[in-house]
Motif scaffolding. Sequence first.
Motif, short mmCIF file in Angstrom:
data_model
loop_
_atom_site.label_atom_id
_atom_site.label_comp_id
_atom_site.label_asym_id
_atom_site.label_seq_id
_atom_site.Cartn_x
_atom_site.Cartn_y
_atom_site.Cartn_z
N ASP A 105 0.84 -1.40 0.12
CA ASP A 105 0.11 0.03 0.12
C ASP A 105 0.85 1.33 -0.01
O ASP A 105 2.18 1.10 0.04
N ASP A 160 -4.91 -10.25 -1.42
CA ASP A 160 -5.99 -9.12 -1.50
C ASP A 160 -5.24 -7.78 -1.79
O ASP A 160 -4.24 -7.42 -1.27
N SER A 171 -6.80 -4.99 -2.19
CA SER A 171 -7.66 -3.79 -2.07
C SER A 171 -6.98 -2.47 -2.30
O SER A 171 -7.85 -1.52 -2.82
N ALA A 220 -7.56 -1.03 -5.57
CA ALA A 220 -8.98 -1.05 -6.13
C ALA A 220 -9.42 0.45 -6.10
O ALA A 220 -9.10 1.40 -5.23
N LYS A 241 -15.62 1.71 -4.86
CA LYS A 241 -16.07 1.40 -3.58
C LYS A 241 -17.19 0.22 -3.51
O LYS A 241 -17.99 0.24 -4.63
N GLN A 262 -15.52 -9.10 -2.97
CA GLN A 262 -14.16 -9.58 -2.86
C GLN A 262 -13.75 -10.31 -4.06
O GLN A 262 -12.29 -10.00 -4.37
N ARG A 313 -11.46 -7.75 -5.93
CA ARG A 313 -10.35 -7.14 -5.19
C ARG A 313 -9.10 -8.27 -4.92
O ARG A 313 -8.33 -8.00 -4.73
N SER A 340 -10.35 -4.33 -10.87
CA SER A 340 -11.43 -5.37 -11.09
C SER A 340 -11.54 -6.22 -12.43
O SER A 340 -11.93 -7.45 -12.64
N LYS A 344 -8.61 2.69 5.36
CA LYS A 344 -9.82 1.91 4.93
C LYS A 344 -10.93 2.14 5.83
O LYS A 344 -12.03 2.33 5.09
N THR A 382 -21.89 -4.82 0.12
CA THR A 382 -21.24 -4.66 -1.15
C THR A 382 -22.41 -4.89 -2.15
O THR A 382 -23.63 -5.21 -1.98
#
Length: 706
Positions: free
Chosen positions: A41, A56, A58, A61, A64, A68, A71, A110, A416, A439
């Motif tokens: 990150d 993962d 995320s 990504a 929003k 899962q 991501r 995605s 996050k 989600t």
Amino acid sequence: MKPLLHLPHETSLLNKSTIDVIELVQKNNWDELNHTPTCIDKYDIVRARFGDNKWDCSPYATDKGSDQSQRVFDFTYLIDTPELLLQSKLIVYGWIYIQGNILGRKCKLSTLASRFNTGLKKVLVSLIQISGRNITELNNYQKWHKLEETLKAQNFSRRTLELSFTALQAISGLNYWLPFQLELPNKSYKQLAKKLSCRDKLESKQTLAIPQTLTEKIYGEAIKDVELAWPHRKKLAELERNLQSNYDIGRSRVDYKLATGRWTWLYDKNGELNKKSYVEEINKATPKSQTEIIAQHLAGTKLLPKHKADGNWLVRWRTKLQTACFICAGAFSGMRVSELFELHEDSFFTRTINGQIFHSVSAATHKLAAGAKHDEWLTSPITEKAISLAIELSACAREQLVKVATHSSDPGQVDKLIEISSNLWLSQIQRKNMPILITRSKWNDKLKKYSEKVGAIVSEADLRECRQLNPRDGGSINDKVELGKPWPLLTHQFRRTFACFAVRNNLGHPISIKQQFKHLSLRMSEWYVNGAIESRIKDISVDTELINLLNEAKIEQTTAHLDRWFNGEEQLGGTYGKAIVAMRNDKPVIYSNWDNLYRLVKEERLTLHGTLHSYCKNGHNCDMDGLINPAFCVDCRTGGSVIDLDKALWWQKKHEVLGAYLHKSLDINRNEFAHCITQIRAAEKVMDEFKIKFVKYEHPVQVIDL
């Protein structure tokens, strides 16, 4: 090494690892390879490593509320096939950091996640079924042929197989980097996907537009729910805070007894806390019951049910209300789901342009955009109430997330939590758990339950209209819509229904839909509204009673005009009008009464069409000169014009307007002057015949030919 992705932050996330994973594979350095970061990150914290069986990603990504599978790269199904597992990880690593798009463009996370978790997974699972253990086995013709047979036997849709073959082509695009090469047969993979797909799944399954009766039922109930609760939104927010505070007090009391060793019985023999008993004791230790707090806050609001309002009722009712807010926001804006997740407290605003009021919402869109792009959507006033109500319903949940974020030592986790807390669509079923973002797939579940709750049951008429509205359903109606069952409501149906309703009811055009939906091409907007125009025509053609009524009214109106002219005494102008006046004292018997005239009109032996300036009895025999200049109809050369007093008054206004225009336009050219002056002289002739006072127009400048 930088990910070749559209990233969520202006400061690009950077994988600073300079380790060559291919070299590590060639040297069999598995420890270092497995320790190699695959996702880091923006705080340089490693979130996934090569050795993990779930990556993962995320932090990479942009959308929003994505599920899962959009991501996280899931390799767990390959654990029993080590070669395929290693190859798959190298492929995904290559897509993220080496070449995700064959043309070198950046991808969204995605896109890559769907390519692997959906498209490539179908191929790899099929390869394992035919005893494949290495992806390069597909270079063998016999193995490839077996793969085709296996894919065909599974009755996939053409779209799914296209995604699978696209994934394979993306692998071959990495051949220059990978330690293995995938040599695909030289084929048209679109044609191959069509050949191998199920015959019933050749067409893309377009999202269904909702039949109008069901739309009115679902949207109407959602509006009713929002309108009922909106005046009490502050009370609802305070209710959530007090319930959470009440629970926290109970939990602190139980935790104190556990910490002091007074309640060891809550632990089993292995020292594990019995979570069920723990929660039960917390509820017993709370100062007030949930029922008492709910009654205290909602008394006199008309929100309470007739039966006992306990915590279980509140969870169900709050979920239904939150779903109603989501429906209103989506249904009356046509926004994508990802855009609905970008709504915020200041999204709604109203503008007045030329005295007309417009309501709109602003949010960010990620579709086909490099990062977030802020845009606007026209909407209905109910959206303002839906947004403000959703804000209050999630206020307590957002406050909890911010509170946890302030005590976290993980900056990535802080980001996050803060990002989630900025969203309207939060859920907290049990107070022992942290609030979570609802989600997209969870919203589909909630929408189906809402449809069932409000009684949106599919009737035979609904089913017929559904087929009419959705001519390109690709089998979705047969698969998903059942007679006598609740309508299977999904998030994207709001968008399709919005487009179809607008075009079907002449409230919009594909061009306006393109603007509202932020489409790149008009063709996409036309795809969304397919079935709407056909339904509009069907709506008109099937209402024979209304059509007959309108035709009868038209016949009677035409007969009334003719009867008044032939058998009355009013002044008439125009060539045929003057002929009628001339024959009044010696007219044919056939024109002498209403019944005869009615029969002639109904048999279309007499016709009459009106314009602003005159009537015409010539029908299809009209020479249409009046389209070029209305003056030609005053002395119609085919003898078909009729001018009564109402039309004469129109000519009077025309005389005034054109006269004023010519007085101001002294530099007018000859052609335009001729067009205006002929109408002015025709108007003067009509007014003279009807004894209407006027001043003859004299142009200030004499126009002559030199």
